[in-house]
Write an enzyme that holds these catalytic residues in place. Structure first.
Site, mmCIF file in Angstrom:
data_model
loop_
_atom_site.group_PDB
_atom_site.id
_atom_site.type_symbol
_atom_site.label_atom_id
_atom_site.label_comp_id
_atom_site.label_asym_id
_atom_site.label_seq_id
_atom_site.Cartn_x
_atom_site.Cartn_y
_atom_site.Cartn_z
ATOM 1 N N VAL A 36 0.839 -1.200 0.000
ATOM 2 C CA VAL A 36 0.000 0.000 0.000
ATOM 3 C C VAL A 36 0.871 1.246 0.000
ATOM 4 C CG1 VAL A 36 -1.711 1.336 1.279
ATOM 5 C CG2 VAL A 36 -1.948 -1.147 1.111
ATOM 6 N N ASP A 205 2.734 11.321 -41.973
ATOM 7 C CA ASP A 205 3.563 10.466 -42.811
ATOM 8 C C ASP A 205 2.746 9.293 -43.341
ATOM 9 O OD1 ASP A 205 5.984 11.662 -42.903
ATOM 10 O OD2 ASP A 205 6.985 10.340 -41.482
ATOM 11 N N LYS A 227 2.101 13.346 -50.138
ATOM 12 C CA LYS A 227 1.538 13.907 -51.359
ATOM 13 C C LYS A 227 1.824 15.395 -51.511
ATOM 14 C CE LYS A 227 -2.184 10.516 -51.713
ATOM 15 N NZ LYS A 227 -3.651 10.283 -51.775
ATOM 16 N N GLY A 258 5.714 7.954 -38.356
ATOM 17 C CA GLY A 258 5.800 6.567 -37.952
ATOM 18 C C GLY A 258 7.014 6.344 -37.073
ATOM 19 N N GLY A 259 6.925 5.393 -36.148
ATOM 20 C CA GLY A 259 8.063 5.078 -35.278
ATOM 21 C C GLY A 259 8.431 6.225 -34.374
ATOM 22 N N MET A 341 14.195 0.002 -43.802
ATOM 23 C CA MET A 341 14.166 0.497 -45.186
ATOM 24 C C MET A 341 15.158 -0.262 -46.072
ATOM 25 S SD MET A 341 13.911 4.592 -44.418
ATOM 26 C CE MET A 341 15.376 4.610 -43.368
ATOM 27 N N GLY A 370 4.796 -4.834 -39.463
ATOM 28 C CA GLY A 370 4.810 -5.254 -38.065
ATOM 29 C C GLY A 370 3.827 -4.500 -37.187
#
Length: 410
Positions: A36, A205, A227, A258-259, A341, A370
């Site tokens: 506790v 991204d 784009k 990403g990442g 990559m 992944g």
């Protein structure tokens, strides 16, 4: 209409008065060093309290707090007089007689006392507490489980933007570089998700978790960074300019990547562009695919007795091109190599590693998409990986793991 019975009937009819205690520099006594106390102490430490812990023994985590100087540990049992000059008391032993004695002294001294064993005998209750940004949410119901469930619902609502109260949070114009993680939207950090909910503009991204964009409010402008015009050579400059222009127009911009922003994500370039333009910028780390994607398929990038290091290498440039990687040194290392990559260049990379001394039989795993629903893993060796990637039709994004850790699970 009937109501569910109170699981803690001893608290029935008791109505606590909620208040926030400012305990910085003030003496707080905690009696008991078990589980506790272990749960309650971090909040008292964060509040800056002068914590006096009284207990013959503690859990290892509580001892670590004492060893770090975050509290003073008196290695003995409670004694009358321990509460002198105390502002607040938490009693959390497994001895009812000790708990009652501490509570009685606190009552005589008019010191508020929280008890882990008997809420009805206490003069203070510890709420279920959570934090989001600058807000602290505390819930008191008399039932700790009910309080915790309500706390979780409220805090999660604040963090993911589903509570309308979020619209009242003030934020300044600027840019946040947010790592979205390897693909699964649940793997973004809590802070990243909170900032995303605050955004006026999101520059995303291609590898950022797409599901997160569906959660944005209708007014948020989403810009697909893949784009942005001007051609491949100018793409990064165009992204930098987009971030700066929107921020200078008074908007809060989230660059969703990403990442992790700094692991081959060009986050450093975007940071410099913002700093040079005088735009406030925040960086939120993300879970890198270099460690999370192998983990998702049962591969630890390090393993005791097998490897003392792992190396993350960008494979978008082949060994015989303008690569800055010392491939000969990488081949001589005995640890794990993680390639990002590298799908298009894996044949040339594998050949160079073998030529430089890495065994052709070294295990290799290739993990495509992944942590997402499309995740799949194929296994090979350095000698066969190029043919396997071609035969299996592996496409980016994929993480390639080279080393004995590939076979840890057999």
């Amino acid at each position: 209409m009937s109501t569910a019975p109170n699981p803690h009937p001893s608290t029935e009819g008791l109505t606590p008065y909620p208040v926030g205690l400012l305990l910085a520099g003030r003496r707080v006594v905690v009696v008991g060093g078990g589980q506790v106390a272990q749960r309650r102490l971090p909040a008292l430490i964060a509040a800056g309290a002068d914590i006096q812990l009284i207990s013959p023994g503690t859990t290892p985590a509580v001892q670590a707090m004492a060893d770090a100087g975050e509290l003073t540990w008196h290695r003995r049992g409670y004694a009358e007089g321990d509460l002198a000059d105390t502002w607040y008391v938490l009693v959390a032993t497994d001895d009812p007689a000790v708990n009652s004695a501490v509570s009685a002294e606190a009552e005589r001294l008019r010191v508020f006392c929280a008890r882990s064993d008997d809420a009805s005998a206490a003069t203070a209750w510890t709420p279920a507490t959570g934090r989001d940004g600058g807000a602290t949410v505390s819930v008191l119901t008399g039932d700790p489980r009910h309080s915790a469930a309500l706390r979780n619902t409220i805090v999660e609502g604040l963090r993911d933007g589903s509570l309308a109260a979020r619209q009242f949070r003030a934020h300044t114009a600027g840019v946040a570089l947010v790592g979205g993680g390897p693909g699964d939207p649940d793997l973004i950090t809590v802070r990243g998700r909170r900032l995303l909910a605050d955004a006026d503009v999101v520059v995303a991204d291609r590898l950022a978790p797409r599901e997160l964009l569906a959660e944005l409010a209708p007014h948020v402008e989403v810009i697909d960074a893949s784009k942005i015009p001007y051609g491949r050579f100018m793409a990064q400059e165009a992204i930098n300019r987009t971030l700066v222009e929107h921020a200078k127009a008074g908007r809060f911009v989230v660059r969703l990547k990403g990442g992790d922003p700094y692991v081959f994500g060009r986050g450093g370039e975007e940071l410099l562009a913002c700093v040079e333009a005088g735009v406030p910028v925040t960086v939120v780390p993300g879970i890198s695919s270099s460690i999370s994607v192998p983990a998702a398929v049962g591969i630890p990038v390090t393993h005791r007795g097998m490897t003392h290091e792992f190396t993350v290498i960008s494979g978008h440039v082949g060994p015989d091109e303008r690569s800055l990687t010392n491939w000969d040194a990488a081949a001589r290392m005995t640890g794990t190599l993680v390639l990002l990559m590298a799908v298009d260049k894996i044949g040339a990379i594998a050949a160079r590693l073998i030529e430089a001394g890495r065994s052709a039989d070294t295990p290799v795993a290739v993990v495509q998409e992944g942590t997402t629903a499309a995740q799949r893993r194929v296994d090979a060796t350095l000698a066969t990986v190029a043919d396997v990637v071609t035969a299996e039709g592996i496409k980016p994004p994929a993480v390639i793991v080279i080393g004995d850790v590939v076979n840890v699970l057999g």
